[in-house]
Design a protein around this motif. Sequence first.
Motif, PDB file in Angstrom:
ATOM      1  N   ALA A 239       5.079 -39.909  -2.253  1.00  0.00           N
ATOM      2  CA  ALA A 239       4.802 -39.997  -0.759  1.00  0.00           C
ATOM      3  C   ALA A 239       3.188 -39.694  -0.619  1.00  0.00           C
ATOM      4  CB  ALA A 239       5.352 -38.803  -0.385  1.00  0.00           C
ATOM      5  N   ASP A 240       2.682 -40.307   0.348  1.00  0.00           N
ATOM      6  CA  ASP A 240       1.430 -39.981   0.571  1.00  0.00           C
ATOM      7  C   ASP A 240       0.260 -40.390  -0.642  1.00  0.00           C
ATOM      8  OD1 ASP A 240       2.447 -38.810   2.739  1.00  0.00           O
ATOM      9  OD2 ASP A 240       2.657 -36.817   1.852  1.00  0.00           O
ATOM     10  N   ASN A 241       0.778 -41.359  -1.125  1.00  0.00           N
ATOM     11  CA  ASN A 241      -0.106 -41.894  -2.279  1.00  0.00           C
ATOM     12  C   ASN A 241      -0.951 -43.371  -1.825  1.00  0.00           C
ATOM     13  OD1 ASN A 241       0.461 -40.039  -4.713  1.00  0.00           O
ATOM     14  ND2 ASN A 241       2.630 -41.029  -3.913  1.00  0.00           N
ATOM     15  N   VAL A 242      -2.142 -43.564  -2.609  1.00  0.00           N
ATOM     16  CA  VAL A 242      -2.644 -44.856  -2.371  1.00  0.00           C
ATOM     17  C   VAL A 242      -2.616 -45.563  -3.699  1.00  0.00           C
ATOM     18  CG1 VAL A 242      -4.985 -46.232  -1.908  1.00  0.00           C
ATOM     19  CG2 VAL A 242      -3.984 -44.105  -0.668  1.00  0.00           C
ATOM     20  N   PHE A 243      -1.996 -46.949  -3.724  1.00  0.00           N
ATOM     21  CA  PHE A 243      -2.091 -47.723  -4.968  1.00  0.00           C
ATOM     22  C   PHE A 243      -2.610 -48.978  -4.527  1.00  0.00           C
ATOM     23  CE2 PHE A 243       1.868 -45.220  -4.565  1.00  0.00           C
ATOM     24  CZ  PHE A 243       2.157 -44.842  -6.066  1.00  0.00           C
ATOM     25  N   THR A 244      -3.664 -49.305  -5.449  1.00  0.00           N
ATOM     26  CA  THR A 244      -4.410 -50.336  -5.057  1.00  0.00           C
ATOM     27  C   THR A 244      -5.013 -51.151  -6.379  1.00  0.00           C
ATOM     28  OG1 THR A 244      -6.400 -51.110  -3.736  1.00  0.00           O
ATOM     29  CG2 THR A 244      -6.554 -49.273  -4.836  1.00  0.00           C
ATOM     30  N   GLY A 245      -5.012 -52.325  -6.157  1.00  0.00           N
ATOM     31  CA  GLY A 245      -5.878 -53.065  -7.539  1.00  0.00           C
ATOM     32  C   GLY A 245      -4.944 -53.006  -8.626  1.00  0.00           C
ATOM     33  N   ILE A 246      -3.830 -53.323  -8.509  1.00  0.00           N
ATOM     34  CA  ILE A 246      -2.831 -53.434  -9.700  1.00  0.00           C
ATOM     35  C   ILE A 246      -2.777 -54.991 -10.212  1.00  0.00           C
ATOM     36  CG2 ILE A 246      -0.391 -53.093 -10.520  1.00  0.00           C
ATOM     37  CD1 ILE A 246      -1.715 -50.801  -9.555  1.00  0.00           C
ATOM     38  N   ALA A 247      -2.978 -55.340 -11.607  1.00  0.00           N
ATOM     39  CA  ALA A 247      -3.125 -56.476 -12.610  1.00  0.00           C
ATOM     40  C   ALA A 247      -4.207 -57.278 -11.982  1.00  0.00           C
ATOM     41  CB  ALA A 247      -1.806 -57.055 -12.207  1.00  0.00           C
ATOM     42  N   THR A 248      -5.397 -56.760 -11.349  1.00  0.00           N
ATOM     43  CA  THR A 248      -6.139 -57.742 -10.593  1.00  0.00           C
ATOM     44  C   THR A 248      -7.041 -58.236 -11.844  1.00  0.00           C
ATOM     45  OG1 THR A 248      -7.635 -55.842 -10.261  1.00  0.00           O
ATOM     46  CG2 THR A 248      -6.157 -56.657  -8.337  1.00  0.00           C
ATOM     47  N   ALA A 249      -6.973 -57.675 -12.916  1.00  0.00           N
ATOM     48  CA  ALA A 249      -7.896 -57.963 -14.184  1.00  0.00           C
ATOM     49  C   ALA A 249      -7.174 -58.859 -15.036  1.00  0.00           C
ATOM     50  CB  ALA A 249      -8.457 -56.773 -14.770  1.00  0.00           C
ATOM     51  N   ILE A 250      -6.025 -59.111 -14.960  1.00  0.00           N
ATOM     52  CA  ILE A 250      -5.203 -59.706 -15.834  1.00  0.00           C
ATOM     53  C   ILE A 250      -5.115 -61.224 -15.622  1.00  0.00           C
ATOM     54  CG2 ILE A 250      -2.944 -60.028 -16.928  1.00  0.00           C
ATOM     55  CD1 ILE A 250      -2.270 -57.200 -16.375  1.00  0.00           C
ATOM     56  N   PRO A 251      -5.647 -62.112 -16.480  1.00  0.00           N
ATOM     57  CA  PRO A 251      -6.087 -63.582 -16.312  1.00  0.00           C
ATOM     58  C   PRO A 251      -4.692 -64.203 -15.923  1.00  0.00           C
ATOM     59  CG  PRO A 251      -7.296 -63.012 -18.238  1.00  0.00           C
ATOM     60  CD  PRO A 251      -6.270 -61.818 -17.822  1.00  0.00           C
ATOM     61  N   SER A 252      -3.632 -63.864 -16.734  1.00  0.00           N
ATOM     62  CA  SER A 252      -2.192 -64.386 -16.502  1.00  0.00           C
ATOM     63  C   SER A 252      -1.173 -63.547 -16.604  1.00  0.00           C
ATOM     64  CB  SER A 252      -1.946 -65.724 -17.493  1.00  0.00           C
ATOM     65  OG  SER A 252      -0.865 -66.329 -17.061  1.00  0.00           O
ATOM     66  N   ALA A 253      -0.266 -62.931 -15.647  1.00  0.00           N
ATOM     67  CA  ALA A 253       0.497 -61.737 -15.842  1.00  0.00           C
ATOM     68  C   ALA A 253       1.582 -62.346 -16.675  1.00  0.00           C
ATOM     69  CB  ALA A 253       0.996 -61.439 -14.462  1.00  0.00           C
ATOM     70  N   THR A 254       1.978 -61.355 -17.768  1.00  0.00           N
ATOM     71  CA  THR A 254       3.065 -61.747 -18.588  1.00  0.00           C
ATOM     72  C   THR A 254       4.398 -61.096 -18.218  1.00  0.00           C
ATOM     73  OG1 THR A 254       2.671 -59.864 -19.802  1.00  0.00           O
ATOM     74  CG2 THR A 254       1.695 -62.184 -20.551  1.00  0.00           C
ATOM     75  N   SER A 255       4.456 -60.144 -17.066  1.00  0.00           N
ATOM     76  CA  SER A 255       5.467 -59.769 -16.435  1.00  0.00           C
ATOM     77  C   SER A 255       5.383 -59.488 -14.998  1.00  0.00           C
ATOM     78  CB  SER A 255       6.020 -58.556 -17.105  1.00  0.00           C
ATOM     79  OG  SER A 255       7.100 -57.872 -16.562  1.00  0.00           O
ATOM     80  N   VAL A 256       6.072 -59.178 -14.347  1.00  0.00           N
ATOM     81  CA  VAL A 256       5.705 -58.875 -12.738  1.00  0.00           C
ATOM     82  C   VAL A 256       5.324 -57.884 -12.434  1.00  0.00           C
ATOM     83  CG1 VAL A 256       7.733 -60.351 -12.306  1.00  0.00           C
ATOM     84  CG2 VAL A 256       8.098 -57.841 -12.426  1.00  0.00           C
ATOM     85  N   PRO A 257       3.970 -57.999 -11.801  1.00  0.00           N
ATOM     86  CA  PRO A 257       3.022 -56.784 -11.328  1.00  0.00           C
ATOM     87  C   PRO A 257       3.620 -55.990  -9.902  1.00  0.00           C
ATOM     88  CG  PRO A 257       1.974 -58.619 -10.721  1.00  0.00           C
ATOM     89  CD  PRO A 257       3.150 -59.213 -11.290  1.00  0.00           C
ATOM     90  N   TYR A 258       3.668 -54.896  -9.791  1.00  0.00           N
ATOM     91  CA  TYR A 258       4.241 -53.981  -8.740  1.00  0.00           C
ATOM     92  C   TYR A 258       3.452 -52.760  -8.681  1.00  0.00           C
ATOM     93  CZ  TYR A 258       7.549 -51.893 -11.957  1.00  0.00           C
ATOM     94  OH  TYR A 258       7.988 -51.296 -13.018  1.00  0.00           O
ATOM     95  N   ALA A 259       3.244 -52.230  -7.316  1.00  0.00           N
ATOM     96  CA  ALA A 259       2.809 -51.064  -7.082  1.00  0.00           C
ATOM     97  C   ALA A 259       3.962 -49.639  -7.426  1.00  0.00           C
ATOM     98  CB  ALA A 259       2.252 -50.741  -5.615  1.00  0.00           C
ATOM     99  N   ILE A 260       5.056 -49.862  -6.867  1.00  0.00           N
ATOM    100  CA  ILE A 260       6.136 -48.918  -7.303  1.00  0.00           C
ATOM    101  C   ILE A 260       7.525 -49.721  -7.688  1.00  0.00           C
ATOM    102  CG2 ILE A 260       7.456 -47.066  -6.151  1.00  0.00           C
ATOM    103  CD1 ILE A 260       5.106 -46.847  -4.096  1.00  0.00           C
ATOM    104  N   GLY A 261       7.956 -49.172  -8.656  1.00  0.00           N
ATOM    105  CA  GLY A 261       9.162 -49.857  -9.212  1.00  0.00           C
ATOM    106  C   GLY A 261      10.078 -48.820  -9.648  1.00  0.00           C
TER     107      GLY A 261
END
Length: 207
Positions: free
Chosen positions: A83-105
Amino acid sequence: GEFGVPHSIVLDSHGRLYVADRNNARVQVFNQQGQFLAEWRNMMVPWGLTITSNDVELRGFTITNPSGLHGVSASNRSNLLIADNVFTGIATAIPSATSVPYAIGFACSSAAVDNIVVTNNTISQIVANGTAKSAFGVWVGDSTGNLDITGLVIEDNRISNIVSAGKGAYGIFINHANSVNYTGRTVAPRIVGNVITDLTGGWAHAI
């Protein structure tokens, strides 16, 4: 302990208190009698977190993880409040994601999961570069699960700028036991009051 602008406290299932000490760029850890146990330094903006026990509250953090795939994740854990968190900029620096990016999982594969509440979080800039993976604001379930998720509440979150270069962009995604070989269910989830905008991908789904 001594603090420079303490701004969040988390209690884990073992009774340890985690205090975010913002101006000292650290998290201090105490027992419930106030005895100092440990500190994590260089934590001005914490990167991805993994919850490894039940009965955890995560509140009031700003989490970024440009070189990792997740903001916060938990597998087979119950009684969680995010609750009441900020999630930002996830996986932005990975050239090619090898698994799915998410904020909360949350995954459910080897234990039933109950009482997960995700409320009043701000989620933005979750990016799957390359062409192989989708991107998610909130990801729930396990496509090979045989156990149920109950008591799931996702409400009043602000989710935006979810981007996949080649596959799907999802605000909230529940993928639980997606074939006849698996029997797990997400039972009566409550998903209300979320604002989901700016989904960019080969396809896009708010929920």
